[in-house]
Design an enzyme around this catalytic site. Structure first.
Site: not given
Length: 128
Positions: A42, A34, A68
């Site tokens: 990002e 994750t 996730h």
């Protein structure tokens, strides 16, 4: 600066033993971690806007709210996509999603702020 809603970015990688949950300590299994999915999201957001910023500007992440939803094994390609959905002064909001070669593996919202790196780093160093 020409930051406008609708800008899109993408980032991709392969799942390797080094970017698994087991390797980074975020879980006990050898699947895409994750924290690495978040970093990919990002990076996709950075890719969406960096070329549209002034030469002396950058962005920093300030908020991320994601799920996730599916595990990805070693050996598969994964990628993240980001779309700029709002611009409020220096605050940028993105819709982010992550995929592997089979399915969507995560999604959410990411916020970044436009900064001047020199000024930002001077402020950070002043904390010492």
């Amino acid at each position: 600066m020409s930051i406008a809603v609708g800008l899109k970015g993408r980032a991709e990688t392969m799942v390797t033993p080094e970017n698994t949950a087991q390797a980074v300590g975020s879980g006990l299994v050898s699947v895409f971690a994750t924290p690495h999915m978040i970093a990919l999201m990002e990076n996709a957001a950075v890719q969406a806007v960096q070329a549209h910023l002034e030469a002396d500007e950058g962005t920093v992440g300030t908020r991320l709210d994601v799920t996730h939803d599916a595990a990805t094994p070693i050996g598969m390609k994964v990628w993240a996509e980001a779309e700029l959905t709002a611009v409020e002064g220096r605050k940028l909001t993105f819709a982010v999603s992550a995929f592997d070669e089979r399915e969507k593996i995560g999604a959410g919202v990411h916020e970044r702020f436009i900064i001047k790196p020199e000024k930002f780093l001077a402020k950070v160093q002043a904390k010492k």
